[in-house]
Design a protein around this motif. Structure first.
Motif, PDB file in Angstrom:
ATOM      1  N   ARG A 152      43.554  67.543  51.138  1.00 45.90           N
ATOM      2  CA  ARG A 152      44.515  67.045  52.128  1.00 45.90           C
ATOM      3  C   ARG A 152      45.847  66.691  51.479  1.00 45.90           C
ATOM      4  O   ARG A 152      46.909  66.939  52.056  1.00 45.90           O
ATOM      5  CB  ARG A 152      43.920  65.859  52.869  1.00 45.90           C
ATOM      6  CG  ARG A 152      42.801  66.269  53.825  1.00 45.90           C
ATOM      7  CD  ARG A 152      42.094  65.078  54.440  1.00 45.90           C
ATOM      8  NE  ARG A 152      41.140  65.499  55.463  1.00 45.90           N
ATOM      9  CZ  ARG A 152      40.246  64.707  56.032  1.00 45.90           C
ATOM     10  NH1 ARG A 152      40.179  63.427  55.671  1.00 45.90           N
ATOM     11  NH2 ARG A 152      39.421  65.166  56.945  1.00 45.90           N
ATOM     12  N   ILE A 153      45.797  66.127  50.290  1.00 47.38           N
ATOM     13  CA  ILE A 153      47.043  65.824  49.581  1.00 47.38           C
ATOM     14  C   ILE A 153      47.789  67.117  49.247  1.00 47.38           C
ATOM     15  O   ILE A 153      49.010  67.196  49.364  1.00 47.38           O
ATOM     16  CB  ILE A 153      46.747  65.034  48.295  1.00 47.38           C
ATOM     17  CG1 ILE A 153      46.123  63.677  48.632  1.00 47.38           C
ATOM     18  CG2 ILE A 153      48.031  64.836  47.480  1.00 47.38           C
ATOM     19  CD1 ILE A 153      45.622  62.921  47.414  1.00 47.38           C
ATOM     20  N   MET A 154      47.044  68.137  48.835  1.00 51.93           N
ATOM     21  CA  MET A 154      47.643  69.412  48.449  1.00 51.93           C
ATOM     22  C   MET A 154      48.056  70.260  49.645  1.00 51.93           C
ATOM     23  O   MET A 154      48.755  71.250  49.471  1.00 51.93           O
ATOM     24  CB  MET A 154      46.639  70.222  47.608  1.00 51.93           C
ATOM     25  CG  MET A 154      46.342  69.642  46.255  1.00 51.93           C
ATOM     26  SD  MET A 154      44.997  70.537  45.421  1.00 51.93           S
ATOM     27  CE  MET A 154      45.710  72.157  45.258  1.00 51.93           C
ATOM     28  N   LEU A 194      47.917  73.983  40.243  1.00 53.39           N
ATOM     29  CA  LEU A 194      47.152  74.618  41.310  1.00 53.39           C
ATOM     30  C   LEU A 194      47.851  74.423  42.652  1.00 53.39           C
ATOM     31  O   LEU A 194      47.941  75.358  43.462  1.00 53.39           O
ATOM     32  CB  LEU A 194      45.740  74.034  41.351  1.00 53.39           C
ATOM     33  CG  LEU A 194      44.767  74.618  42.372  1.00 53.39           C
ATOM     34  CD1 LEU A 194      44.471  76.084  42.070  1.00 53.39           C
ATOM     35  CD2 LEU A 194      43.469  73.810  42.401  1.00 53.39           C
ATOM     36  N   ALA A 195      48.349  73.222  42.891  1.00 52.63           N
ATOM     37  CA  ALA A 195      49.093  72.968  44.127  1.00 52.63           C
ATOM     38  C   ALA A 195      50.319  73.877  44.217  1.00 52.63           C
ATOM     39  O   ALA A 195      50.695  74.316  45.308  1.00 52.63           O
ATOM     40  CB  ALA A 195      49.519  71.503  44.192  1.00 52.63           C
ATOM     41  N   ARG A 196      50.935  74.179  43.072  1.00 51.66           N
ATOM     42  CA  ARG A 196      52.135  75.018  43.045  1.00 51.66           C
ATOM     43  C   ARG A 196      51.846  76.459  43.457  1.00 51.66           C
ATOM     44  O   ARG A 196      52.761  77.202  43.788  1.00 51.66           O
ATOM     45  CB  ARG A 196      52.774  74.992  41.663  1.00 51.66           C
ATOM     46  CG  ARG A 196      53.374  73.649  41.281  1.00 51.66           C
ATOM     47  CD  ARG A 196      54.173  73.740  39.988  1.00 51.66           C
ATOM     48  NE  ARG A 196      54.831  72.486  39.699  1.00 51.66           N
ATOM     49  CZ  ARG A 196      54.492  71.644  38.715  1.00 51.66           C
ATOM     50  NH1 ARG A 196      53.469  71.964  37.920  1.00 51.66           N
ATOM     51  NH2 ARG A 196      55.144  70.518  38.525  1.00 51.66           N
ATOM     52  N   THR A 197      50.582  76.856  43.410  1.00 47.76           N
ATOM     53  CA  THR A 197      50.234  78.227  43.808  1.00 47.76           C
ATOM     54  C   THR A 197      49.821  78.333  45.267  1.00 47.76           C
ATOM     55  O   THR A 197      49.497  79.426  45.739  1.00 47.76           O
ATOM     56  CB  THR A 197      49.075  78.769  42.940  1.00 47.76           C
ATOM     57  OG1 THR A 197      47.851  78.092  43.278  1.00 47.76           O
ATOM     58  CG2 THR A 197      49.365  78.601  41.467  1.00 47.76           C
ATOM     59  N   ARG A 198      49.826  77.210  45.976  1.00 48.32           N
ATOM     60  CA  ARG A 198      49.412  77.202  47.379  1.00 48.32           C
ATOM     61  C   ARG A 198      50.567  77.587  48.290  1.00 48.32           C
ATOM     62  O   ARG A 198      51.736  77.297  48.014  1.00 48.32           O
ATOM     63  CB  ARG A 198      48.890  75.809  47.760  1.00 48.32           C
ATOM     64  CG  ARG A 198      47.622  75.407  47.018  1.00 48.32           C
ATOM     65  CD  ARG A 198      46.422  76.134  47.567  1.00 48.32           C
ATOM     66  NE  ARG A 198      45.194  75.768  46.885  1.00 48.32           N
ATOM     67  CZ  ARG A 198      43.982  75.980  47.389  1.00 48.32           C
ATOM     68  NH1 ARG A 198      43.847  76.553  48.576  1.00 48.32           N
ATOM     69  NH2 ARG A 198      42.914  75.647  46.712  1.00 48.32           N
ATOM     70  N   SER A 199      50.241  78.227  49.385  1.00 49.76           N
ATOM     71  CA  SER A 199      51.278  78.714  50.296  1.00 49.76           C
ATOM     72  C   SER A 199      52.118  77.570  50.858  1.00 49.76           C
ATOM     73  O   SER A 199      53.325  77.733  51.091  1.00 49.76           O
ATOM     74  CB  SER A 199      50.668  79.535  51.425  1.00 49.76           C
ATOM     75  OG  SER A 199      49.731  78.774  52.165  1.00 49.76           O
ATOM     76  N   TYR A 200      51.498  76.385  51.078  1.00 52.31           N
ATOM     77  CA  TYR A 200      52.261  75.251  51.603  1.00 52.31           C
ATOM     78  C   TYR A 200      53.375  74.866  50.634  1.00 52.31           C
ATOM     79  O   TYR A 200      54.514  74.613  51.036  1.00 52.31           O
ATOM     80  CB  TYR A 200      51.336  74.061  51.855  1.00 52.31           C
ATOM     81  CG  TYR A 200      52.037  72.856  52.454  1.00 52.31           C
ATOM     82  CD1 TYR A 200      52.284  72.792  53.822  1.00 52.31           C
ATOM     83  CD2 TYR A 200      52.466  71.799  51.643  1.00 52.31           C
ATOM     84  CE1 TYR A 200      52.934  71.695  54.376  1.00 52.31           C
ATOM     85  CE2 TYR A 200      53.116  70.705  52.195  1.00 52.31           C
ATOM     86  CZ  TYR A 200      53.351  70.659  53.559  1.00 52.31           C
ATOM     87  OH  TYR A 200      54.007  69.579  54.099  1.00 52.31           O
ATOM     88  N   ARG A 203      56.342  77.480  50.469  1.00 54.26           N
ATOM     89  CA  ARG A 203      57.288  77.522  51.578  1.00 54.26           C
ATOM     90  C   ARG A 203      57.943  76.161  51.849  1.00 54.26           C
ATOM     91  O   ARG A 203      58.652  76.004  52.847  1.00 54.26           O
ATOM     92  CB  ARG A 203      56.609  78.042  52.843  1.00 54.26           C
ATOM     93  CG  ARG A 203      55.484  77.204  53.412  1.00 54.26           C
ATOM     94  CD  ARG A 203      54.952  77.831  54.700  1.00 54.26           C
ATOM     95  NE  ARG A 203      53.968  77.001  55.361  1.00 54.26           N
ATOM     96  CZ  ARG A 203      52.652  77.137  55.248  1.00 54.26           C
ATOM     97  NH1 ARG A 203      52.175  78.091  54.470  1.00 54.26           N
ATOM     98  NH2 ARG A 203      51.822  76.352  55.896  1.00 54.26           N
ATOM     99  N   SER A 204      57.694  75.181  50.945  1.00 55.99           N
ATOM    100  CA  SER A 204      58.250  73.838  51.124  1.00 55.99           C
ATOM    101  C   SER A 204      59.547  73.670  50.334  1.00 55.99           C
ATOM    102  O   SER A 204      59.811  74.391  49.368  1.00 55.99           O
ATOM    103  CB  SER A 204      57.239  72.784  50.665  1.00 55.99           C
ATOM    104  OG  SER A 204      56.093  72.785  51.495  1.00 55.99           O
ATOM    105  N   ASN A 205      60.341  72.657  50.726  1.00 58.96           N
ATOM    106  CA  ASN A 205      61.559  72.352  49.989  1.00 58.96           C
ATOM    107  C   ASN A 205      61.230  71.452  48.792  1.00 58.96           C
ATOM    108  O   ASN A 205      60.095  70.987  48.626  1.00 58.96           O
ATOM    109  CB  ASN A 205      62.605  71.703  50.903  1.00 58.96           C
ATOM    110  CG  ASN A 205      62.108  70.409  51.548  1.00 58.96           C
ATOM    111  OD1 ASN A 205      61.351  69.638  50.958  1.00 58.96           O
ATOM    112  ND2 ASN A 205      62.539  70.174  52.790  1.00 58.96           N
ATOM    113  N   ALA A 210      58.113  67.453  45.495  1.00 61.58           N
ATOM    114  CA  ALA A 210      58.104  66.246  44.659  1.00 61.58           C
ATOM    115  C   ALA A 210      57.134  65.210  45.220  1.00 61.58           C
ATOM    116  O   ALA A 210      56.438  64.515  44.456  1.00 61.58           O
ATOM    117  CB  ALA A 210      59.518  65.674  44.567  1.00 61.58           C
ATOM    118  N   ARG A 211      57.081  65.090  46.538  1.00 63.82           N
ATOM    119  CA  ARG A 211      56.168  64.140  47.159  1.00 63.82           C
ATOM    120  C   ARG A 211      54.716  64.534  46.900  1.00 63.82           C
ATOM    121  O   ARG A 211      53.873  63.681  46.583  1.00 63.82           O
ATOM    122  CB  ARG A 211      56.433  64.054  48.665  1.00 63.82           C
ATOM    123  CG  ARG A 211      55.584  62.982  49.348  1.00 63.82           C
ATOM    124  CD  ARG A 211      55.823  62.915  50.841  1.00 63.82           C
ATOM    125  NE  ARG A 211      55.268  64.069  51.529  1.00 63.82           N
ATOM    126  CZ  ARG A 211      55.994  64.994  52.151  1.00 63.82           C
ATOM    127  NH1 ARG A 211      57.311  64.903  52.187  1.00 63.82           N
ATOM    128  NH2 ARG A 211      55.419  66.011  52.752  1.00 63.82           N
TER     129      ARG A 211
END
Length: 244
Positions: A152-154, A194-200, A203-205, A210-211
């Motif tokens: 959920r955080i990711m 790993l979070a950096r490879t997620r589609s969310y 496509r985020s700013n 950073a959050r």
């Protein structure tokens, strides 16, 4: 809801994180790959295979090591630059491959980016009679409470559950399935990657990114403290379909 055209665009953006993707995304368990040949006479050596949505080649490398005669197809040119197999720019709905030219099509971590009905028709077209499609989906094992919180955080978007069954029709029928539990070892920095490879993330700013990173680091320092590495639980959903 993501519109189909936007969904396809997101599915072509992973090449921007190709190096990180290769480093932190998990591979696929042997028992999940072995499902492809269950009750089948052909062996991997010389098997004519298309790794559809092959991307950077996480699955491709495994199949090449087993002796498959393989071509990787993907619309993402940046991702394919890291793929070790012969490659072709194409989509699941229009591969550009010859009809009835393949024994097996593999789709790893990409089925959700496709137009299922159109992709099924194309896969059925390029498979020989009796050829097979193996769909592999690695999911964070959100049945584990702390992993559910992490996802959920990711904004991980792992949408498939063990109850899911692909039913694409158009000449393909589901014949077998398998769920394989496994873990992959990562540091907290690796989980942030790993979070950096997620589609969310892609496509985020920068403010949103950073959050997410701050929330992840806080989670692993306060709520679920980690020292060194953590074994991150996954489940691999494997589905075998046959051209009928």
């Amino acid at each position: 809801m993501v519109r189909p055209r936007a969904q396809a665009a997101h599915g072509r953006s992973f090449g921007t994180q190709a190096r990180v993707y290769n480093e932190v995304r998990p591979g696929y368990p042997d028992s999940a790959l072995d499902l492809a040949l269950t009750g089948w006479e052909p062996q991997w050596s010389g098997l004519r295979v298309c790794d559809l949505g092959g991307g950077t080649g996480i699955l491709t490398r495994r199949l090449l090591a087993r002796g498959a005669d393989l071509i990787a197809v993907d619309p993402d040119t940046a991702a394919l630059e890291r793929n070790p197999a012969p490659t072709k720019i194409g989509t699941a709905e229009d591969t550009g491959l010859e009809a009835e030219s393949l024994d097996l099509v593999t789709v790893a971590q990409a089925w959700h980016w496709f137009d299922e009905a159109k992709a099924a028709a194309e896969v059925a077209r390029i498979l020989r009679p009796g050829g097979r499609l193996l769909i592999l989906i690695n999911q964070l094992d959100v049945r584990v409470d702390w992993v559910l919180r992490l996802s959920r955080i990711m904004h991980a978007g792992d949408v498939y559950r063990p109850q899911y069954r692909p039913q694409p029709g158009n000449g393909l029928a589901l014949t077998d399935r398998r769920l394989v539990e496994f873990t992959t070892e990562l540091t907290v920095d690796g989980i942030v990657d790993l979070a950096r490879t997620r589609s969310y993330w892609l496509r985020s700013n920068e403010k949103t990114r950073a959050r997410i990173e701050a929330n992840l680091r806080e989670y692993f320092s306060v709520e679920h403290p980690v020292s060194g590495t953590v074994d991150l639980p996954y489940m691999c959903l494997a589905y075998l379909l046959e051209r009928v």
